[in-house]
Enzyme design. Structure first.
Site, PDB file in Angstrom:
ATOM      1  CB  ALA A 117      -0.916   0.012   1.212  1.00 24.33           C
ATOM      2  CG  ASN A 183      -2.626  -2.766   8.644  1.00 22.57           C
ATOM      3  OD1 ASN A 183      -2.256  -3.086   9.765  1.00 22.57           O
ATOM      4  ND2 ASN A 183      -3.709  -3.272   8.093  1.00 22.57           N
ATOM      5  CG  HIS A 213      -0.794   5.866   2.031  1.00 16.00           C
ATOM      6  ND1 HIS A 213      -1.449   5.733   3.230  1.00 16.00           N
ATOM      7  CD2 HIS A 213      -1.479   5.089   1.141  1.00 16.00           C
ATOM      8  CE1 HIS A 213      -2.473   4.919   3.091  1.00 16.00           C
ATOM      9  NE2 HIS A 213      -2.524   4.526   1.833  1.00 16.00           N
TER      10      HIS A 213
END
Length: 260
Positions: A117, A183, A213
């Site tokens: 991710a 996470n 992110h």
């Protein structure tokens, strides 16, 4: 390679579909007792204990939440079965991290963290060798992406017109308080300066439509800023599509002759 699966939610369904396409359809599913009892006619074996996984399973893929890793992780590793997991934030619990480490060593197995991710983790790993001074992670999602998290009690998700910070602290605190959302913060921490030395900031932003992110890092190597805008899986706004893809990629690398 014989694969077992934990989790049949959005990520689990995606992973199952893609693994099936490449000839690696899961042979067994580790699930709740109620689902085992209700799936007697299923073509895929369902069990509710790691001890009941078939002896020829060589890799288990965990696509469930932290609770599944806590319940089943050590038992799988002690059996000598490698385990790929998306539940990286669970390792913020130091006792669990130690238990999984001990189990992996005892069973001669490996716990593989599916960190797709977020990118740039290989850079953090390398920079850590020479010395990292500072690592900051910022997670920004649309308000719907924070449903079911402590953000609901800290800000008005429905009434937001501008971006609002609802968490600032360490990566350990973020992963502990936001087990379904942080996470990535845990992955950044494990690759860099650790849970307690990584700063995390979580933001609800009504002006964005993707999960964003960012990593800022500095040290002896210099500095870098990494940003990725990822889409969520269609049936779960909290689940990163790239995270699901990274699980499949991790499995593919296990059987590749040459890998990165």
């Amino acid at each position: 390679m014989k694969i077992g699966l934990i989790g049949e939610g959005a990520i689990g369904r995606y992973v199952t579909e893609k693994l099936t396409e490449i000839g690696l359809a899961p042979q067994a599913v580790l699930t709740r007792p109620a689902r085992v009892q209700g799936a007697q006619d299923s073509a895929v074996l369902r069990v509710d204990s790691a001890a009941d996984l078939p002896s020829d399973i060589t890799l288990v893929v965990d696509c469930a939440g932290h609770a599944a890793l806590i319940e089943h992780g050590a038992a799988i590793l002690e059996r000598g079965i490698d385990l790929v997991t998306v539940s990286i934030g669970a390792l913020a619990d130091q006792q669990l991290e130690q238990r999984l480490n001990d189990a992996a060593q005892s069973g001669g197995a490996q716990l593989i963290l599916a960190t797709g991710a977020i990118g740039a983790l290989d850079c953090l790993h390398a920079a850590r060798v020479g010395g990292l001074t500072q690592v900051t992670y910022t997670g920004r999602k649309p308000p719907t992406g924070w449903r079911g998290s402590p953000a609901e009690d800290r800000i008005d998700l429905d009434g937001l017109t501008d971006a609002a910070i609802h968490f600032e602290g360490t990566a350990r605190e973020a992963a502990t308080e936001y087990p379904k959302n942080a996470n990535v913060a845990a992955a950044v921490a494990l690759a860099g300066v650790g849970f307690d030395n990584t700063t995390a900031q979580l933001i609800a932003d009504p002006t964005v439509t993707s999960n964003i992110h960012e990593i800022h890092a500095s040290g002896a190597f210099g500095s870098f800023h990494f940003r990725i805008e990822g889409t969520a899986l269609p049936d779960n706004p909290r689940s990163s599509a790239l995270a699901a893809m990274s699980v499949v990629s991790a499995v593919e690398r296990r059987r590749a002759a040459i890998t990165t």
